[in-house]
Write a protein that holds these residues in place. Structure first.
Motif, mmCIF file in Angstrom:
data_model
loop_
_atom_site.group_PDB
_atom_site.id
_atom_site.type_symbol
_atom_site.label_atom_id
_atom_site.label_comp_id
_atom_site.label_asym_id
_atom_site.label_seq_id
_atom_site.Cartn_x
_atom_site.Cartn_y
_atom_site.Cartn_z
ATOM 1 N N ARG A 177 39.012 40.142 39.272
ATOM 2 C CA ARG A 177 40.298 40.592 39.790
ATOM 3 C C ARG A 177 40.416 40.340 41.289
ATOM 4 O O ARG A 177 41.519 40.094 41.802
ATOM 5 N N LEU A 178 39.310 40.405 42.004
ATOM 6 C CA LEU A 178 39.346 40.070 43.428
ATOM 7 C C LEU A 178 39.785 38.627 43.615
ATOM 8 O O LEU A 178 40.591 38.320 44.495
ATOM 9 N N ALA A 179 39.282 37.726 42.770
ATOM 10 C CA ALA A 179 39.666 36.315 42.869
ATOM 11 C C ALA A 179 41.135 36.117 42.539
ATOM 12 O O ALA A 179 41.815 35.277 43.149
ATOM 13 N N GLU A 180 41.664 36.898 41.594
ATOM 14 C CA GLU A 180 43.049 36.731 41.174
ATOM 15 C C GLU A 180 44.027 37.351 42.152
ATOM 16 O O GLU A 180 45.112 36.804 42.384
ATOM 17 N N GLU A 181 43.674 38.501 42.724
ATOM 18 C CA GLU A 181 44.654 39.301 43.448
ATOM 19 C C GLU A 181 44.353 39.454 44.936
ATOM 20 O O GLU A 181 45.213 39.922 45.689
ATOM 21 N N GLY A 182 43.164 39.084 45.375
ATOM 22 C CA GLY A 182 42.797 39.306 46.763
ATOM 23 C C GLY A 182 42.415 40.753 47.000
ATOM 24 O O GLY A 182 42.431 41.586 46.089
ATOM 25 N N PRO A 183 42.089 41.106 48.240
ATOM 26 C CA PRO A 183 41.592 42.452 48.525
ATOM 27 C C PRO A 183 42.658 43.539 48.486
ATOM 28 O O PRO A 183 42.337 44.718 48.378
ATOM 29 N N GLY A 184 43.931 43.175 48.559
ATOM 30 C CA GLY A 184 44.975 44.192 48.585
ATOM 31 C C GLY A 184 45.264 44.629 50.008
ATOM 32 O O GLY A 184 44.571 44.265 50.960
ATOM 33 N N GLU A 185 46.294 45.426 50.157
ATOM 34 C CA GLU A 185 46.742 45.856 51.475
ATOM 35 C C GLU A 185 45.893 47.015 51.999
ATOM 36 O O GLU A 185 45.708 48.021 51.315
ATOM 37 N N ASP A 186 45.353 46.842 53.195
ATOM 38 C CA ASP A 186 44.732 47.942 53.929
ATOM 39 C C ASP A 186 43.621 48.626 53.127
ATOM 40 O O ASP A 186 43.437 49.833 53.197
ATOM 41 N N ALA A 187 42.869 47.866 52.339
ATOM 42 C CA ALA A 187 41.815 48.468 51.530
ATOM 43 C C ALA A 187 40.520 47.699 51.697
ATOM 44 O O ALA A 187 40.509 46.465 51.687
ATOM 45 N N ASP A 188 39.415 48.426 51.848
ATOM 46 C CA ASP A 188 38.108 47.828 51.710
ATOM 47 C C ASP A 188 37.789 47.760 50.222
ATOM 48 O O ASP A 188 38.357 48.507 49.416
ATOM 49 N N VAL A 189 36.873 46.871 49.831
ATOM 50 C CA VAL A 189 36.703 46.566 48.418
ATOM 51 C C VAL A 189 35.227 46.637 48.023
ATOM 52 O O VAL A 189 34.385 45.980 48.656
ATOM 53 N N VAL A 190 34.932 47.430 46.993
ATOM 54 C CA VAL A 190 33.624 47.407 46.344
ATOM 55 C C VAL A 190 33.729 46.489 45.146
ATOM 56 O O VAL A 190 34.598 46.682 44.285
ATOM 57 N N VAL A 191 32.872 45.497 45.089
ATOM 58 C CA VAL A 191 32.966 44.467 44.055
ATOM 59 C C VAL A 191 31.796 44.595 43.084
ATOM 60 O O VAL A 191 30.634 44.652 43.486
ATOM 61 N N MET A 192 32.147 44.621 41.795
ATOM 62 C CA MET A 192 31.163 44.712 40.721
ATOM 63 C C MET A 192 31.238 43.432 39.882
ATOM 64 O O MET A 192 32.247 42.734 39.875
ATOM 65 N N LEU A 193 30.171 43.163 39.167
ATOM 66 C CA LEU A 193 30.171 42.116 38.136
ATOM 67 C C LEU A 193 30.573 40.752 38.700
ATOM 68 O O LEU A 193 31.424 40.059 38.150
ATOM 69 N N ASP A 194 29.946 40.358 39.778
ATOM 70 C CA ASP A 194 30.309 39.096 40.419
ATOM 71 C C ASP A 194 29.295 38.019 40.047
ATOM 72 O O ASP A 194 28.229 37.908 40.659
ATOM 73 N N ALA A 195 29.631 37.208 39.077
ATOM 74 C CA ALA A 195 28.737 36.135 38.639
ATOM 75 C C ALA A 195 28.973 34.843 39.405
ATOM 76 O O ALA A 195 28.170 33.918 39.324
ATOM 77 N N ARG A 196 30.088 34.773 40.154
ATOM 78 C CA ARG A 196 30.472 33.511 40.789
ATOM 79 C C ARG A 196 30.572 33.617 42.310
ATOM 80 O O ARG A 196 31.216 32.802 42.946
ATOM 81 N N GLU A 197 29.967 34.631 42.886
ATOM 82 C CA GLU A 197 29.905 34.769 44.337
ATOM 83 C C GLU A 197 31.294 34.703 44.969
ATOM 84 O O GLU A 197 31.589 33.904 45.854
ATOM 85 N N GLY A 198 32.160 35.608 44.507
ATOM 86 C CA GLY A 198 33.534 35.628 44.981
ATOM 87 C C GLY A 198 33.668 35.915 46.459
ATOM 88 O O GLY A 198 34.699 35.592 47.066
ATOM 89 N N PHE A 199 32.642 36.519 47.053
ATOM 90 C CA PHE A 199 32.721 36.819 48.487
ATOM 91 C C PHE A 199 32.821 35.559 49.333
ATOM 92 O O PHE A 199 33.313 35.609 50.471
ATOM 93 N N THR A 200 32.384 34.425 48.799
ATOM 94 C CA THR A 200 32.365 33.204 49.612
ATOM 95 C C THR A 200 33.771 32.729 49.974
ATOM 96 O O THR A 200 33.928 31.985 50.947
ATOM 97 N N ARG A 201 34.783 33.161 49.233
ATOM 98 C CA ARG A 201 36.141 32.736 49.558
ATOM 99 C C ARG A 201 36.631 33.326 50.876
ATOM 100 O O ARG A 201 37.617 32.855 51.432
#
Length: 262
Positions: A177-201
């Motif tokens: 969902r992070l890859a599809e929608e981005g981090p959202g407005e004014d929110a920090d994000v805890v990311v689970m279940l990341d098999a594709r290293e989405g943070f690199t974007r």
């Protein structure tokens, strides 16, 4: 034949450190006579071994461990609808296995338990599987949930941070969902279940900080934090090395936006 319901405890056992067991979890383990484990093959046998050590230390003498193979799950469906369908199919097949184990191995009126990594209410399927079994009406169940220390809480503790900042929300999301929608407005994000290293974007941004952890709470724990543009490559390398060494990886991270990376 007894019509008493079978009592099933869903016990959160923490992110991997045996000392993360709560007193409530230990007391619940002592109430159960049968423990159900769905194995995930040789690659993750260490997770089953850790459960055994916890049970040997805390469960009542004479407990039984009942194991079965976790059903295969289709991880190739990329779109949202296909992913959801694959998860529902996998959960239903899991329910088939668990229903059989409960019916065959847990007499009516007896108490059994599932030991769940982290917290049963956060990114775990056990409660949904038991709900499906109960809805089928073929086995009468009484389900009790014992919360545990989640990987998210353990991650924050190991990095000595709070998840939230003053006046700002925190969003928990799967990497998909992070890859599809981005981090959202004014929110920090805890990311689970990341098999594709989405943070690199976000690695080319100067205002993103990451707090990353793998195998948190275990002897294999790996922790990295810092400006994302500086540590993204290191995290990717560590993930690849750890996956090659263990055959699997469980990691979680917090992306904090709006922090200038000096």
């Amino acid at each position: 034949m007894s019509t008493d319901p079978r009592r099933v405890l869903v016990i959160g056992i923490g992110a991997g450190d045996p000392d993360h067991l709560t007193l409530a979890a230990v007391k619940a383990m002592r109430r159960a006579s049968v423990f159900f484990v769905l194995g995930k093959g040789e690659e993750k046998s260490s997770l089953t071994d850790l459960r055994r050590r916890m049970l040997d230390e805390h469960a009542s003498p004479g407990y039984r461990l009942v194991e079965a193979e976790d059903p295969w799950r289709d991880r190739e469906r990329g779109d949202r609808a296909g992913y959801a369908a694959a998860v529902h199919d996998w959960r239903s097949r899991r329910a088939d296995v668990c229903e059989r184990l409960i019916r065959e191995e847990l007499p009516p009126g007896a108490t059994g338990a599932f030991l769940v990594w982290g917290d049963p209410a956060l990114y775990d399927s056990t409660l949904a599987v038991l709900d499906e079994i109960a809805g089928r009406g073929s086995v009468a169940l009484e389900v009790e949930v014992v919360p545990g220390v989640s990987s998210v809480s353990a991650l924050a503790a190991r990095h000595r941070i709070t998840l939230n900042r003053v006046g700002r929300p925190v969003r928990l999301t799967p990497a998909r969902r992070l890859a599809e929608e981005g981090p959202g407005e004014d929110a920090d994000v805890v990311v689970m279940l990341d098999a594709r290293e989405g943070f690199t974007r976000y690695a080319d941004r100067d205002d993103v900080h990451i707090y990353w952890g793998a195998y948190v709470g275990t002897p294999d724990e790996i922790l990295v934090s810092g400006p994302l543009r500086e540590v993204a490559g290191r995290i990717a390398s560590l993930r690849a090395e750890a996956r090659a060494r263990h055959g699997w990886i469980m990691d979680t991270y917090l992306l904090r936006f709006g922090e200038q990376a000096d």
